[in-house]
Design a protein around this motif. Structure first.
Motif, PDB file in Angstrom:
ATOM      1  N   ARG A   1       0.840  -1.210   0.000  1.00 27.54           N
ATOM      2  CA  ARG A   1       0.000   0.000   0.000  1.00 27.54           C
ATOM      3  C   ARG A   1       0.869   1.251   0.000  1.00 27.54           C
ATOM      4  N   VAL A   2       1.961   1.258   0.750  1.00 29.92           N
ATOM      5  CA  VAL A   2       2.871   2.402   0.762  1.00 29.92           C
ATOM      6  C   VAL A   2       3.454   2.629  -0.631  1.00 29.92           C
ATOM      7  N   ALA A   3       3.895   1.551  -1.298  1.00 30.21           N
ATOM      8  CA  ALA A   3       4.447   1.681  -2.652  1.00 30.21           C
ATOM      9  C   ALA A   3       3.395   2.202  -3.619  1.00 30.21           C
TER      10      ALA A   3
ATOM     11  N   ALA B   1       8.423  -5.164  -1.157  1.00 33.10           N
ATOM     12  CA  ALA B   1       7.680  -4.288  -2.063  1.00 33.10           C
ATOM     13  C   ALA B   1       8.332  -2.913  -2.140  1.00 33.10           C
ATOM     14  N   ILE B   2       8.795  -2.377  -1.006  1.00 27.74           N
ATOM     15  CA  ILE B   2       9.439  -1.061  -1.002  1.00 27.74           C
ATOM     16  C   ILE B   2      10.815  -1.140  -1.654  1.00 27.74           C
ATOM     17  N   LEU B   3      11.564  -2.199  -1.382  1.00 27.24           N
ATOM     18  CA  LEU B   3      12.892  -2.340  -2.001  1.00 27.24           C
ATOM     19  C   LEU B   3      12.773  -2.427  -3.512  1.00 27.24           C
ATOM     20  N   ALA B   4      11.783  -3.178  -3.990  1.00 28.33           N
ATOM     21  CA  ALA B   4      11.583  -3.292  -5.434  1.00 28.33           C
ATOM     22  C   ALA B   4      11.101  -1.967  -6.019  1.00 28.33           C
ATOM     23  N   TRP B   5      10.236  -1.278  -5.302  1.00 29.09           N
ATOM     24  CA  TRP B   5       9.733   0.006  -5.798  1.00 29.09           C
ATOM     25  C   TRP B   5      10.860   1.030  -5.933  1.00 29.09           C
ATOM     26  N   SER B   6      11.711   1.161  -4.910  1.00 29.86           N
ATOM     27  CA  SER B   6      12.809   2.135  -4.974  1.00 29.86           C
ATOM     28  C   SER B   6      13.785   1.801  -6.092  1.00 29.86           C
ATOM     29  N   LYS B   7      13.986   0.510  -6.364  1.00 29.92           N
ATOM     30  CA  LYS B   7      14.890   0.126  -7.441  1.00 29.92           C
ATOM     31  C   LYS B   7      14.266   0.422  -8.808  1.00 29.92           C
ATOM     32  N   ASP B   8      12.980   0.144  -8.951  1.00 28.10           N
ATOM     33  CA  ASP B   8      12.308   0.382 -10.227  1.00 28.10           C
ATOM     34  C   ASP B   8      12.212   1.872 -10.550  1.00 28.10           C
ATOM     35  N   HIS B   9      11.935   2.688  -9.536  1.00 29.04           N
ATOM     36  CA  HIS B   9      11.765   4.118  -9.769  1.00 29.04           C
ATOM     37  C   HIS B   9      13.066   4.905  -9.606  1.00 29.04           C
TER      38      HIS B   9
END
Length: 396
Positions: free
Chosen positions: A248-250, A278-286
């Motif tokens: 949800r945060v991502a 989910a946050i680690l993947a989000w920061s890497k993708d963005h």
């Protein structure tokens, strides 16, 4: 006619006549007194001469004066005990103390002024100033609307509405109306060395994330995800829900980036929502740098912690949430007011929205509270740095 007063010499003379053989009834009839009075004189002055009687009279008068002085001293001590804890500084406090002594201890005005050390002219003085009823009502209404605002922020809001009075006058009325904000006692925290973190002096340079918790009227708990821009102090989002996961945060960050733009860095603590896959993947993708503060050091994320404190003090502790929809509406309205109307002390009492427009347009910081030229927000980058066009400020 019966006499009202006999001197000591006359009393001694009457007793001498009785000692010479005269009967008590004849003496009483002769001098117009009762026999009981004659016996009282004999008990008091029997066997004395005139000098002894005068000396006794003098001792009685002196004893009466001493009793009066002692009674006055005891009365003064009782009055001072009644005023214990009251500050006798200024004419207003002295007038109140005199009125208190007159009402509680039934003292005269002269005596009360002597105890307090006040001039009677000052106590009787009637102010010729206008009552300022309208001006007193303005800060009172604002304080009732914003119960956790101090006099400085109330002064800024009054100035926006066109009130010409100075801050000292507003502060005096603020104190006289009893609008002082009661401070909530906080836990003492150890203060160590602090190393500043350098960020760019522009919006979206760094965001801070954190959760704040509260509960509904029914007792069910909920949490609010707060996202703050560290430079402009804007609240970018305040998302209340009963459960907020890392996914949800991502998802909320993705929606926010689509409308505002991508930050260069995001700061958070080591909560499970922020350390999830989910946050680690989000920061890497963005391609957004995610910085975690040291464990047990919330002041390394001080901007959002300060915002959490303001939200709890001005909204959460002052509101009763009936449900999730009610909480969302109240929190959204408060965030809108925080960004657009609430003066921020660290921004020169500008609103975060106005401050963001200022640094976007001029690249400088907030103007000073006295209206003078704005102080520079950013300092030039050190020599030898490749990104010389970026202005850096110490924000930690």
């Amino acid at each position: 006619m019966k006499r009202k007063r006999f001197t000591e010499e006359q009393i001694i003379g009457v007793l001498r006549e009785q000692e010479a053989g005269a009967k008590g009834a004849d003496l009483a009839r002769k001098h117009g007194i009762s026999e009981a009075t004659l016996y009282n004189w004999k008990a008091k002055y029997g066997g004395m001469d005139v000098s002894d009687a005068k000396r006794l009279k003098g001792l009685e008068d002196e004893n009466a004066k001493l009793k009066k002085l002692l009674a006055e001293q005891m009365l003064d001590a009782a009055a001072l005990r009644e005023l214990l804890g009251k500050k006798m500084v200024g004419p207003v406090a002295k007038r109140e103390a005199v009125a208190h002594l007159r009402a509680v201890m039934d003292l005269s005005e002269r005596r009360a002024c002597q105890i307090v050390g006040a001039d009677r002219k000052m106590v009787r003085y009637q102010s010729c100033k206008p009552p300022e009823i309208e001006l007193r009502g303005k800060p009172r209404d604002l304080a009732n609307e914003r119960r956790r605002f101090g006099y400085r922020r109330l002064f800024v809001l009054l100035r926006r509405d066109g009130e010409p009075s100075g801050i000292n006058r507003i502060y005096r009325l603020y104190r006289e109306e009893g609008l002082t904000v009661r401070k909530r006692r906080a836990r003492r925290r150890a203060v160590g060395t602090r190393a500043p973190i350098l960020i760019e002096a522009k919006p979206n340079a760094r965001w801070s994330l954190d959760f704040v918790h509260d509960q509904f009227a029914c007792g069910r708990r909920f949490r609010v995800l707060n996202i703050v821009d560290d430079v402009t102090r804007e609240c970018l989002a305040a998302i209340p829900d009963t459960s907020i996961s890392g996914r949800r945060v991502a998802r909320e960050l993705t929606v926010l980036i689509a409308t505002r733009g991508k930050p260069r860095m995001i700061v958070s603590d080591h909560g499970t929502e922020f350390t999830s896959n989910a946050i680690l993947a989000w920061s890497k993708d963005h391609k957004v740098e995610w910085h975690y503060i040291a464990p047990g050091k919330p002041m390394q994320n001080g901007f959002v912690e300060s915002f959490n404190g303001r939200m709890r003090d001005e909204l959460l502790n002052e509101s009763l949430f009936l449900g999730l929809d009610h909480a969302r509406s109240l929190i959204a309205a408060w965030v809108q007011d925080f960004n657009t109307r609430r003066p921020h002390s660290s921004l020169g009492y500008l609103t975060p929205m106005d401050f963001a427009k200022t640094i976007t347009a001029t690249g400088s910081g907030a103007p000073l509270s006295d209206g003078s030229a704005p102080a520079p927000l950013a300092q030039p980058a050190p020599h030898g740095v490749a990104e010389t066009y970026e202005a850096l400020i110490a924000a930690g």
